[in-house]
Design an enzyme around this catalytic site. Structure first.
Site, PDB file in Angstrom:
ATOM      1  N   CYS A  85      98.154 -73.624  65.682  1.00 49.29           N
ATOM      2  CA  CYS A  85      98.625 -74.917  66.175  1.00 49.29           C
ATOM      3  C   CYS A  85     100.094 -74.817  66.596  1.00 49.29           C
ATOM      4  O   CYS A  85     100.402 -74.152  67.580  1.00 49.29           O
ATOM      5  CB  CYS A  85      98.386 -76.002  65.128  1.00 49.29           C
ATOM      6  SG  CYS A  85      98.466 -77.684  65.798  1.00 49.29           S
ATOM      7  N   HIS A 179      92.738 -75.508  63.764  1.00 51.69           N
ATOM      8  CA  HIS A 179      93.060 -75.146  62.379  1.00 51.69           C
ATOM      9  C   HIS A 179      91.888 -74.410  61.725  1.00 51.69           C
ATOM     10  O   HIS A 179      90.957 -75.044  61.220  1.00 51.69           O
ATOM     11  CB  HIS A 179      93.410 -76.395  61.572  1.00 51.69           C
ATOM     12  CG  HIS A 179      94.730 -76.988  61.928  1.00 51.69           C
ATOM     13  ND1 HIS A 179      95.909 -76.577  61.340  1.00 51.69           N
ATOM     14  CD2 HIS A 179      95.068 -77.938  62.841  1.00 51.69           C
ATOM     15  CE1 HIS A 179      96.917 -77.262  61.862  1.00 51.69           C
ATOM     16  NE2 HIS A 179      96.428 -78.089  62.780  1.00 51.69           N
ATOM     17  N   GLU A 181      91.896 -72.952  58.938  1.00 51.15           N
ATOM     18  CA  GLU A 181      91.988 -73.016  57.479  1.00 51.15           C
ATOM     19  C   GLU A 181      91.218 -74.187  56.881  1.00 51.15           C
ATOM     20  O   GLU A 181      90.935 -74.188  55.684  1.00 51.15           O
ATOM     21  CB  GLU A 181      93.458 -73.067  57.032  1.00 51.15           C
ATOM     22  CG  GLU A 181      94.210 -74.337  57.366  1.00 51.15           C
ATOM     23  CD  GLU A 181      94.829 -74.359  58.751  1.00 51.15           C
ATOM     24  OE1 GLU A 181      95.787 -75.120  58.953  1.00 51.15           O
ATOM     25  OE2 GLU A 181      94.344 -73.623  59.640  1.00 51.15           O
TER      26      GLU A 181
END
Length: 523
Positions: A85, A179, A181
């Site tokens: 990002c 993202h 994660e």
């Protein structure tokens, strides 16, 4: 012995709410990592010697003057770099590309079309549309890369973001606008595994068994034949510290269990049975109920109660430590999030962690060295190690319990009568949650003693007794929470049992407040 720190990932934190999640995912893959503020020096990076570097997201905008930038050395260190990002945007800008504020901000689910082969997306796709591989991802950005740096290629696009992923395979630089994660990105863990294991070449040595072996060896090296004192509460962190120290130094560990009269039903006996009888630890139980309740008499303010409980704990612990003349070390259950939040960035943007009730005020004159075996570990890792050390799953996965205990679940003044009633009511609530399978479905559940009386009917007579409130919430991070929609039949059964079995309670209510606006605990 396995060197579990040889291969390691450095995560530079630009302030994203997800940064700790990146670190937890890397650890989950089986690789050690550390999380540092973005403004580290070249010398610090050289000394850490990372195998790879990840640049986190950020609430900042790369289009703003003085927005944070990665140290230039990151791109000259000769190791793979992944920008996530904001991390992708600052990578692009610092290497000669361009970013702009997007006309169409992307927040939420998106589908990324994969273009051009890249090691980062090897063997990844969620679906094929007209033979075009796509990834289902989670976006959260207002800026976008509009011009690639030299030697980069586009590896992913969305309808509103033409450069949703990029790579320079020769230098092993990668950027993703989404993202990986977060669990909403379905193949996020596989993507991070591609980077950490396949691109960086890290071996997956970060396992519970290896962490235990490493911790025991480091404790032995640090304290030698010295004696160590530990305040053992029976919570997950102090319990795991106790077992690691016991494995390393045996009887040279002195555990002090302060029974403050503010614990759950039979909890003191359970702690002694578990650690004294089962594990054979050198443990002293201090019955300090009257001392704590005496100091709390007449005090109703929640913050004042917390401070009193913390101070009395320190006084009791200090009294016990004076009886042990050869102790040179104090063990604490500091975990990695504590270390992260306590770290001060030179930008002044770092947060200072709240002081813990049981370690914040130890007297300076104790002058003991600190032993912190868990300071590299996240909470989920501590739990895994606890299981590997033989702690029962029921204890490891128990809901959070506040440091001041029932001192903040008895509203207003704390009295022994109130604590005894609350203990019994809470035990019934938790028992029924377990029996119905709802304990595992909720993140935290407990009872609260309300210092108000209510009229009730028992048999042919009226009674005027106290009120208990039940609280159960569902949450991922405890920053926000929803009240748990427990079945009416279950709530009815709990209410009937408490009113009939706990003499002194006339009414049971259920708290249906979310966080925000309410907090999870009442005080």
């Amino acid at each position: 012995m396995t060197n579990i720190h040889y291969h390691k990932i450095l995560i530079l934190d630009f302030g994203s709410q997800y940064t700790q999640l990146i670190a937890r995912r890397v650890r989950e893959i089986g690789v050690y990592c550390e999380l540092w503020a973005w403004d580290v020096t070249e010398q610090q990076i050289r000394e850490f010697a990372p195998t790879g570097i990840i640049l986190s997201g950020s609430p900042e905008s790369t289009t703003e003057e003085n927005s944070p930038r990665a140290p230039e050395y990151v791109f000259n260190a000769g190791v793979p770099v992944l920008g996530i990002c904001y991390g992708m945007q600052t990578m692009a800008m610092q290497l000669g590309g361009l970013t702009e504020t997007s006309d169409h901000r992307e927040f939420g689910y998106a589908s990324v079309s994969l273009e051009n082969s890249t090691a980062l997306f090897a063997n990844l796709n969620d679906n094929l549309t007209a033979s075009e591989p796509k990834l289902d991802v989670w976006m959260s950005h207002g800026d976008k890369v509009t011009r690639l740096p030299e030697n980069f290629k586009v590896t992913g696009t969305t309808l509103t973001c033409p450069i949703a992923a990029m790579s320079d395979e020769s230098r092993r630089f990668y950027g993703v606008q989404f993202h990986p994660e977060v669990t909403h990105t379905k193949k996020g863990l596989e993507l991070l595994t591609n980077f950490v294991v396949n691109i960086c070449g890290c071996e997956t040595k970060w396992t519970a068994e290896n962490i235990i072996e490493d911790a025991v060896a480091r404790i032995k090296e640090q304290v030698g034949d010295d004696e160590v004192i530990l305040g053992l509460s029976g919570g997950v962190d102090s319990s795991v510290v106790a077992l690691l120290l016991h494995r390393a130094i045996g009887k040279n560990l002195h555990c002090v269990f302060v029974d403050n009269g503010l614990l759950r039903l039979h909890e003191g006996d359970q702690v002694m049975e578990m650690f004294g009888d089962k594990f054979g630890l050198n443990i002293t139980r201090v019955d300090a109920e009257s001392r704590f309740l005496g100091e709390l008499a007449g005090v109703s303010d929640p913050e004042a109660k917390r401070k009193i409980i913390g101070k009395v704990f320190v006084d009791v612990f200090d009294d016990e430590s004076k009886k042990l003349t050869n102790v040179k070390w104090l063990a604490q259950g500091t975990i990695y999030p504590d270390v992260i939040e306590s770290a001060a960035s030179k930008t002044g943007k770092a947060h200072v962690i709240k002081s813990h009730h049981n370690v914040g005020g130890l007297p300076d004159y104790m002058k003991l060295g600190l032993v912190e075996p868990l300071r590299e570990l996240f909470k989920d890792e501590v739990r895994k190690i606890g299981l590997a050390l033989g702690l029962p799953a029921e204890m490891i996965n128990r809901h959070p319990f506040p440091g001041p205990g029932l001192g903040v679940r008895v509203l207003g003044e704390v009295k022994k009568e109130y604590c005894d009633l609350l203990r019994r009511a809470d035990a019934i609530f938790i028992e029924e949650l377990r029996n119905s399978g709802w304990y595992e479905k909720t993140s935290q559940a407990f009872s609260v003693f309300l210092p108000v009386k209510s009229v009730g009917v028992m048999g042919d007579g009226r009674k005027y007794d106290w009120v208990i409130s039940l609280r159960a919430v569902e949450t991922i991070d405890f920053m926000t929470a929803h009240w748990a929609h427990l079945p009416y039949d279950l709530l009815g059964k709990v209410s009937n049992r408490i009113i009939n079995e706990v003499n002194g309670i006339s009414r049971v209510v259920y708290d249906i407040s979310g966080k925000p606006p309410a907090t999870i605990e009442w005080e």
